[in-house]
Design an enzyme around this catalytic site. Structure first.
Site, PDB file in Angstrom:
ATOM      1  N   GLY A  53       0.817  -1.210   0.000  1.00  0.00           N
ATOM      2  CA  GLY A  53       0.000   0.000   0.000  1.00  0.00           C
ATOM      3  C   GLY A  53       0.840   1.245   0.000  1.00  0.00           C
ATOM      4  O   GLY A  53       2.054   1.184  -0.211  1.00  0.00           O
ATOM      5  N   ASN A  54       0.205   2.383   0.203  1.00  0.00           N
ATOM      6  CA  ASN A  54       0.926   3.655   0.243  1.00  0.00           C
ATOM      7  C   ASN A  54       0.259   4.583   1.254  1.00  0.00           C
ATOM      8  O   ASN A  54      -0.778   4.262   1.814  1.00  0.00           O
ATOM      9  CB  ASN A  54       0.990   4.281  -1.159  1.00  0.00           C
ATOM     10  CG  ASN A  54      -0.379   4.604  -1.706  1.00  0.00           C
ATOM     11  OD1 ASN A  54      -1.055   5.500  -1.222  1.00  0.00           O
ATOM     12  ND2 ASN A  54      -0.824   3.837  -2.706  1.00  0.00           N
ATOM     13  N   ARG A  55       0.879   5.736   1.461  1.00  0.00           N
ATOM     14  CA  ARG A  55       0.465   6.624   2.552  1.00  0.00           C
ATOM     15  C   ARG A  55      -0.606   7.628   2.178  1.00  0.00           C
ATOM     16  O   ARG A  55      -0.905   8.519   2.964  1.00  0.00           O
ATOM     17  CB  ARG A  55       1.679   7.400   3.061  1.00  0.00           C
ATOM     18  CG  ARG A  55       2.723   6.550   3.717  1.00  0.00           C
ATOM     19  CD  ARG A  55       3.868   7.423   4.197  1.00  0.00           C
ATOM     20  NE  ARG A  55       5.057   6.646   4.476  1.00  0.00           N
ATOM     21  CZ  ARG A  55       5.254   5.984   5.610  1.00  0.00           C
ATOM     22  NH1 ARG A  55       4.358   6.015   6.565  1.00  0.00           N
ATOM     23  NH2 ARG A  55       6.353   5.279   5.781  1.00  0.00           N
TER      24      ARG A  55
END
Ligand code: CTP
Ligand code: CA
Length: 227
Positions: A33-35
């Site tokens: 995932g990412n932020r």
């Protein structure tokens, strides 16, 4: 900005906004995932609704954000799901804004059962490219539909933030690209909500540091000019 102070210049229009970060599953409990918080995309959707548009917000994973008022929210977890939802919603849309942080890669294998620790060193992860959703929208768009991309760029040895933004605009083929400077930009002293709005017509305007609602207003101003 107060919603009741905004122009109703998107009345009668359908706009699609994607927001948040996609998650690419590894097994039933893990993902890449990412932020991305989704806040910029949510601000875009909220402001468009305030300006009179019918809004479809395709939301990947976000911080715990409340649904904006008077917006159709469609959930999409992975890049593949986001692509399908955006593609669907874009069919009759006047404008599509890709504010989502789409994972560039996904694991090749999705384990049906949870991956166990074991004694041996783990195998390297094999990754596959995800489709470029924005490029697909540009390829398949109806005449007159305005397509907007977002890019977070840092300056590096090969050029500054604007240089990379211009190159990405050309590569993507969209009408507008919002370029945010991230990291400690050496060439430009900018805050995290500042950036540039680049047009395929060559127009470039700097977006001063300000709220995400203000940036959203600038994006819709530029979209309205092109509708
Ligand atoms: N985007 C997309 N599909 C992808 C990746 C990105 O639609 N698989 C969209 C994003 O929503 C954004 C724009 O493309 O609007 C630019 O994303 P960015 O990650 O900056 O572009 P990339 O082509 O993936 O370039 P980079 O190698 O810098 O990550
Ligand atoms: Ca990317």
């Amino acid at each position: 900005e107060r919603g009741d102070a905004l122009p109703r210049d998107l009345a009668g229009r359908h706009v699609v906004v994607s927001a948040g970060g996609t998650r690419e599953a590894l097994d039933p409990v893990r993902f890449l995932g990412n932020r991305s918080s989704g806040r910029q995309g949510y601000a875009l959707a909220r402001v468009a609704a305030q300006r009179g548009a019918r809004v479809t917000l395709v939301a990947a994973h976000t911080a715990d954000l409340p649904d904006p008022a008077a917006v159709d929210v469609v959930r999409a977890g992975s890049a593949a799901q986001l692509q399908a939802a955006v593609h669907d919603a874009a069919q009759d849309a006047d404008a599509v804004v890709m504010a989502a942080a789409v994972a560039d890669f996904r694991p090749v294998d999705l384990a049906v059962d949870k991956i166990k620790r074991g004694d041996a060193e783990p195998e390297p992860l094999r990754l596959a490219q995800n489709p470029d959703i924005l490029a697909g929208l540009v390829r398949e768009r109806a005449p007159g539909q305005v397509v907007v991309g977002f890019a977070a760029e840092t300056g590096d040895a090969s050029g500054d933030v604007l240089h990379h933004g211009r190159a990405k605009l050309r590569r993507k083929g969209c009408d507008l690209l919002v370029v945010n400077a991230v990291g400690d930009g050496k060439a430009f002293e900018v805050g995290e909500n500042a950036g540039w709005l680049l047009g395929a017509d060559g127009g470039e305007s700097e977006i001063p540091n300000g709220s995400k609602a203000l940036l959203a207003s600038r994006v819709w101003d530029a979209v309205v000019e092109r509708l």
